[in-house]
Design a protein around this motif. Structure first.
Motif, PDB file in Angstrom:
ATOM      1  N   ALA A  58      40.874  36.143  44.932  1.00  0.00           N
ATOM      2  CA  ALA A  58      39.625  35.381  45.623  1.00  0.00           C
ATOM      3  C   ALA A  58      39.094  34.207  45.033  1.00  0.00           C
ATOM      4  CB  ALA A  58      38.720  36.530  45.876  1.00  0.00           C
ATOM      5  N   HIS A  59      39.705  33.719  43.902  1.00  0.00           N
ATOM      6  CA  HIS A  59      38.878  32.775  43.071  1.00  0.00           C
ATOM      7  C   HIS A  59      40.166  32.009  42.338  1.00  0.00           C
ATOM      8  CE1 HIS A  59      35.370  32.062  40.344  1.00  0.00           C
ATOM      9  NE2 HIS A  59      36.002  30.861  40.294  1.00  0.00           N
ATOM     10  N   THR A  60      40.547  30.653  42.924  1.00  0.00           N
ATOM     11  CA  THR A  60      41.300  29.753  42.317  1.00  0.00           C
ATOM     12  C   THR A  60      40.800  28.502  42.326  1.00  0.00           C
ATOM     13  OG1 THR A  60      42.775  29.289  44.148  1.00  0.00           O
ATOM     14  CG2 THR A  60      43.375  31.098  42.912  1.00  0.00           C
ATOM     15  N   PHE A 149      31.207  30.664  51.292  1.00  0.00           N
ATOM     16  CA  PHE A 149      30.723  29.472  50.924  1.00  0.00           C
ATOM     17  C   PHE A 149      30.613  29.856  49.262  1.00  0.00           C
ATOM     18  CE2 PHE A 149      29.864  29.422  55.053  1.00  0.00           C
ATOM     19  CZ  PHE A 149      30.248  27.987  55.533  1.00  0.00           C
ATOM     20  N   LYS A 150      30.493  28.756  48.267  1.00  0.00           N
ATOM     21  CA  LYS A 150      29.928  29.051  47.077  1.00  0.00           C
ATOM     22  C   LYS A 150      28.884  28.009  46.485  1.00  0.00           C
ATOM     23  CE  LYS A 150      31.961  29.288  42.141  1.00  0.00           C
ATOM     24  NZ  LYS A 150      33.224  29.066  41.285  1.00  0.00           N
ATOM     25  N   VAL A 151      28.201  28.620  45.945  1.00  0.00           N
ATOM     26  CA  VAL A 151      27.193  27.465  45.156  1.00  0.00           C
ATOM     27  C   VAL A 151      27.135  27.624  43.761  1.00  0.00           C
ATOM     28  CG1 VAL A 151      25.445  27.510  47.054  1.00  0.00           C
ATOM     29  CG2 VAL A 151      25.155  29.268  45.335  1.00  0.00           C
ATOM     30  N   VAL A 180      28.322  33.044  44.208  1.00  0.00           N
ATOM     31  CA  VAL A 180      27.523  32.330  43.053  1.00  0.00           C
ATOM     32  C   VAL A 180      28.240  32.361  41.855  1.00  0.00           C
ATOM     33  CG1 VAL A 180      26.041  34.091  42.767  1.00  0.00           C
ATOM     34  CG2 VAL A 180      25.170  31.782  42.206  1.00  0.00           C
ATOM     35  N   HIS A 181      28.147  30.991  41.360  1.00  0.00           N
ATOM     36  CA  HIS A 181      28.413  30.955  39.894  1.00  0.00           C
ATOM     37  C   HIS A 181      27.225  30.947  39.159  1.00  0.00           C
ATOM     38  CE1 HIS A 181      30.438  28.496  36.137  1.00  0.00           C
ATOM     39  NE2 HIS A 181      29.410  29.090  35.797  1.00  0.00           N
ATOM     40  N   ALA A 182      26.702  32.171  38.470  1.00  0.00           N
ATOM     41  CA  ALA A 182      25.187  32.121  37.907  1.00  0.00           C
ATOM     42  C   ALA A 182      25.466  31.818  36.587  1.00  0.00           C
ATOM     43  CB  ALA A 182      24.995  33.521  38.247  1.00  0.00           C
ATOM     44  N   ILE A 235      28.739  38.003  43.611  1.00  0.00           N
ATOM     45  CA  ILE A 235      28.787  37.078  42.100  1.00  0.00           C
ATOM     46  C   ILE A 235      30.299  36.927  41.451  1.00  0.00           C
ATOM     47  CG2 ILE A 235      27.974  37.140  39.816  1.00  0.00           C
ATOM     48  CD1 ILE A 235      25.490  38.828  40.803  1.00  0.00           C
ATOM     49  N   VAL A 236      30.699  35.590  41.658  1.00  0.00           N
ATOM     50  CA  VAL A 236      32.025  35.475  40.884  1.00  0.00           C
ATOM     51  C   VAL A 236      31.869  35.624  39.385  1.00  0.00           C
ATOM     52  CG1 VAL A 236      32.530  33.913  42.822  1.00  0.00           C
ATOM     53  CG2 VAL A 236      31.695  32.946  40.718  1.00  0.00           C
ATOM     54  N   HIS A 237      33.186  35.886  38.615  1.00  0.00           N
ATOM     55  CA  HIS A 237      33.379  35.902  37.284  1.00  0.00           C
ATOM     56  C   HIS A 237      32.293  36.503  36.592  1.00  0.00           C
ATOM     57  CE1 HIS A 237      31.454  32.130  37.173  1.00  0.00           C
ATOM     58  NE2 HIS A 237      32.492  31.520  37.508  1.00  0.00           N
ATOM     59  N   CYS A 283      36.230  28.142  29.005  1.00  0.00           N
ATOM     60  CA  CYS A 283      35.853  28.377  30.501  1.00  0.00           C
ATOM     61  C   CYS A 283      34.426  28.644  30.570  1.00  0.00           C
ATOM     62  CB  CYS A 283      36.939  29.399  31.132  1.00  0.00           C
ATOM     63  SG  CYS A 283      36.805  31.024  30.454  1.00  0.00           S
ATOM     64  N   SER A 284      33.860  28.609  31.672  1.00  0.00           N
ATOM     65  CA  SER A 284      32.675  28.924  31.876  1.00  0.00           C
ATOM     66  C   SER A 284      32.415  30.058  33.179  1.00  0.00           C
ATOM     67  CB  SER A 284      31.651  27.857  32.265  1.00  0.00           C
ATOM     68  OG  SER A 284      31.709  27.087  31.386  1.00  0.00           O
ATOM     69  N   PRO A 285      31.815  31.130  32.964  1.00  0.00           N
ATOM     70  CA  PRO A 285      31.010  31.327  31.612  1.00  0.00           C
ATOM     71  C   PRO A 285      32.202  31.685  30.622  1.00  0.00           C
ATOM     72  CG  PRO A 285      31.050  33.172  33.323  1.00  0.00           C
ATOM     73  CD  PRO A 285      31.462  32.129  34.123  1.00  0.00           C
ATOM     74  N   THR A 310      40.931  35.596  39.518  1.00  0.00           N
ATOM     75  CA  THR A 310      41.318  34.772  38.061  1.00  0.00           C
ATOM     76  C   THR A 310      40.358  33.639  37.719  1.00  0.00           C
ATOM     77  OG1 THR A 310      42.754  33.284  39.455  1.00  0.00           O
ATOM     78  CG2 THR A 310      43.618  35.310  38.510  1.00  0.00           C
ATOM     79  N   ASP A 311      39.683  33.124  38.740  1.00  0.00           N
ATOM     80  CA  ASP A 311      39.116  31.454  38.498  1.00  0.00           C
ATOM     81  C   ASP A 311      40.181  30.807  37.631  1.00  0.00           C
ATOM     82  OD1 ASP A 311      37.173  29.692  38.076  1.00  0.00           O
ATOM     83  OD2 ASP A 311      36.164  30.563  36.346  1.00  0.00           O
ATOM     84  N   HIS A 312      41.542  30.712  38.167  1.00  0.00           N
ATOM     85  CA  HIS A 312      42.591  29.983  37.661  1.00  0.00           C
ATOM     86  C   HIS A 312      42.324  28.677  37.807  1.00  0.00           C
ATOM     87  CE1 HIS A 312      47.074  29.178  36.987  1.00  0.00           C
ATOM     88  NE2 HIS A 312      46.825  28.371  37.952  1.00  0.00           N
TER      89      HIS A 312
END
Ligand code: DUC
Ligand code: ZN
Ligand code: ZN
Length: 456
Positions: A58-60, A149-151, A180-182, A235-237, A283-285, A310-312
Motif C-alpha cells: 500500500a506504499h510505493t 489521499f496522503k498528507v 499521513v507521514h507524521a 498512519i504510514v510507516h 529514509c524518513s522516518p 514498503t515505502d519503496h
C-alpha cells in the motif's frame, strides 16, 4: 478451467488447509479438497508448498521526483520487482502539482503507469495544495475510484496543520481515507540546522535530527485531529514506540485509526547509521532504537499495527553518495517492494508470527482498509492473485538477483528460509522460480470505494 493449483496448503488470514484452487478468466472459480475431476490443461502441483494471496504493497514511490532526482524504479521496474517478490498490487503515491485538481493528478500519473505496470496498481493522491476549489476536487477523485489521499507533515511540499485539518474534514464528508507521514517539520528543520552549524553532517545526524519524539509528537497531533472529527486516519510507516501507544489507545477508544509499518523498521535499528554505508539506509522516518523495534513487532502481533508496506523509494548509489559527508544531500528512501512478502513469510516460516498473520498484514488488511474488494484473500470470486511459496527454499538477497532498476539494496545479504517460487496476477504467471515472466501493460488500475462494510 484455465489454471488449477493442486495439493497445496492454502493460507488465508483465518485458516490454513490442504486443497486445490481452480481459476477461470483471472478469477478464483473454485476452492476444494479435490478438484481433480474438473478438466484443466494448466495444472500446477503445489505439494509441499503454501498457496497464498498475493501481497498488496500500500506504499510505493515509483518514478517519484524527490531529493533532487527521480526514484530509481519506474512503474515497469517497480511492478516487475513486486511480482518477483509475490506482491500483486502496488499502491503508488501520485503527488499533486501546485494548482492541480486531484483527479488530474491521478490521470497524469496513470498515463505513465498504465503502459508499464506488470501487476495491478492503485493510487493515493499526495495532497500539496488545497486553495480555491482544489479541496472540493477531492470528491471527483473519490467518485473516479481513488478514495485515499496522503498528507506529508514534513518536506518542502508538506502541508500546514490547518490544511491537514481541512483535508481530514473533507475526507470525512466524502468517504475518503487520509494517510499521513507524521514527523514534526519545525523540529526536524531546527535540529538539521543546528547539527549542520556544528559541522555534524555525517549520516548519523540524519537519525539524530529526527529523534523518536519528533515522530511520536506528530502521531499524537494527527490522531488528535482525526479523533476530534471522528475521521478515519491511516498512519504510514509508523516506526516509534510512543506512536504505537497512541494508536493503541485510539483504537481502544473505538476510533478508526490504522497504522502501517515497514520491513526496514522491523529489521534494522538506528545502528545502521553507524555503518560505512549508512547513507544507503537514510529514509524518513529513520530506523529507530531497539525498544521501538520491539514495540512494532508486539503491536503487529496484537493487531495494533494493521499493515506492512514498503515505502519503496530506491535511489542509485551515485545519488546516495551525494550526501556521504553531508546527510542533508542524501535522497531519502530505500528499496523494499521485492523483499516485503518474502521477509514477512520467512518470519512466519521460523515461527515468529503465523502465516495467517503475514497474510493479514500484507494482503487482507490493506485490501480491506483501502477498499480493494476483489483482492486480499483466496476466496471464490476474487482475483486469482496467487503466490506459491516453498518453505524449504533458502534464499540470500543480492542486488543482482533482484528485479528492480536500482544498483544496491539495504537487504543485500539477508538470508531467508523459504521463498516464493511462483506468482500469478489474475491467473497469469508473472514470476517463476527466479525469473520474471510478466509484461509491461498487464497491470490494471484498481478503482476502489470505501465503505464501512469493507472494514473490520
Ligand atoms: N520517506 C522516504 O524515505 N522516502 C520517500 C518519501 C518518504 O516519506
Ligand atoms: Zn513518508
Ligand atoms: Zn512514503
Amino acid at each position: 478451467m484455465d489454471l488449477m493449483i493442486k495439493n497445496g496448503t492454502i493460507v488465508t488470514e483465518k485458516e490454513m488447509f490442504r486443497g486445490d484452487i481452480a481459476v477461470k478468466d483471472g478469477i478464483i472459480a473454485a476452492i476444494g479438497k479435490n478438484l481433480s475431476d474438473i478438466p484443466c490443461e494448466n495444472v500446477v502441483d503445489a505439494e509441499g508448498k503454501l498457496v497464498l494471496p498475493g501481497a498488496i504493497d500500500a506504499h510505493t514511490h515509483l518514478a517519484m521526483p524527490f531529493g533532487g532526482t527521480i526514484s530509481a524504479d519506474g512503474y515497469y521496474a517497480g511492478t516487475r520487482a513486486a511480482a518477483c517478490g509475490g506482491t500483486t498490487t502496488v499502491f503508488d503515491f501520485a503527488l499533486q502539482d501546485f494548482n492541480e485538481k486531484m483527479l488530474d493528478v491521478v490521470k497524469r500519473r496513470d498515463a505513465l503507469a498504465a503502459p508499464e505496470a506488470a501487476v495491478d496498481y492503485a493510487f493515493h493522491v499526495g495532497v500539496k495544495d488545497v486553495h480555491g476549489d482544489l479541496l472540493d476536487s477531492m470528491k471527483e477523485a473519490v467518485e473516479f475510484g481513488v478514495p485515499s489521499f496522503k498528507v506529508f507533515m514534513v518536506y518542502d511540499f508538506g502541508v500546514t496543520d490547518g490544511v491537514f485539518y481541512q483535508v481530514l474534514e473533507k475526507a470525512k464528508e466524502i468517504g475518503a481515507l487520509i494517510c499521513v507521514h507524521a514527523e514534526n517539520n519545525e523540529l526536524v528543520n531546527t535540529l538539521v540546522e543546528r547539527y549542520a552549524s556544528e559541522g555534524k553532517t555525517a549520516p548519523w545526524y540524519h537519525y539524530m535530527s529526527r529523534p523518536e519524539f519528533v515522530e511520536a509528537e506528530a502521531d499524537f497531533r494527527a490522531i488528535s485531529w482525526a479523533k476530534s472529527l471522528d475521521a478515519p486516519l491511516y498512519i504510514v510507516h509508523l516506526a516509534n514506540k510512543k506512536g504505537v501507544e497512541y494508536v493503541a489507545k485510539a483504537k481502544e477508544e473505538g476510533y478508526q485509526i490504522y497504522a502501517e509499518t515497514c520491513p526496514q523498521y522491523l529489521n534494522f535499528t538506528c545502528d545502521v547509521y553507524k555503518r560505512d554505508d549508512a547513507r544507503n539506509f537514510v529514509c524518513s522516518p529513520p530506523m529507530k532504537g531497539q525498544e521501538s523495534q520491539d514495540a512494532l513487532w508486539k503491536a503487529l502481533k496484537q493487531g495494533v499495527i494493521d499493515t506492512v508496506a514498503t515505502d519503496h523509494c530506491p535511489f542509485q548509489q551515485s545519488e546516495k553518495d551525494w550526501g556521504k559527508d553531508d546527510f542533508r544531500k542524501i535522497p531519502n528512501g530505500c528499496a523494499g517492494v521485492e523483499n516485503m512478502y518474502p521477509y514477512m513469510l520467512a518470519k512466519a516460516n521460523n515461527g515468529e508470527i503465523t502465516f495467517m498473520k503475514a497474510v493479514e498484514v500484507c494482503s487482507s488488511n490493506p485490501a480491506r482498509i483501502f477498499g480493494c474488494i476483489q483482492k486480499g484473500s483466496l476466496t471464490v470470486g476474487k482475483d486469482a492473485d496467487i503466490v506459491i511459496y516453498d518453505p524449504e527454499k533458502d534464499f540470500t538477497v543480492a542486488c543482482e538477483t533482484m528485479h528492480s532498476d536500482y544498483d544496491h539494496t539495504i537487504w543485500e545479504g539477508t538470508k531467508l528460509h523459504g521463498y516464493p517460487v511462483k506468482t500469478f496476477s489474475r491467473g497469469r504467471l508473472v514470476y517463476d522460480n527466479g525469473e520474471f515472466k510478466g509484461e509491461p501493460g498487464w497491470g490494471k488500475l484498481i478503482k476502489r470505494s470505501l465503505s464501512p462494510k469493507n472494514l473490520k
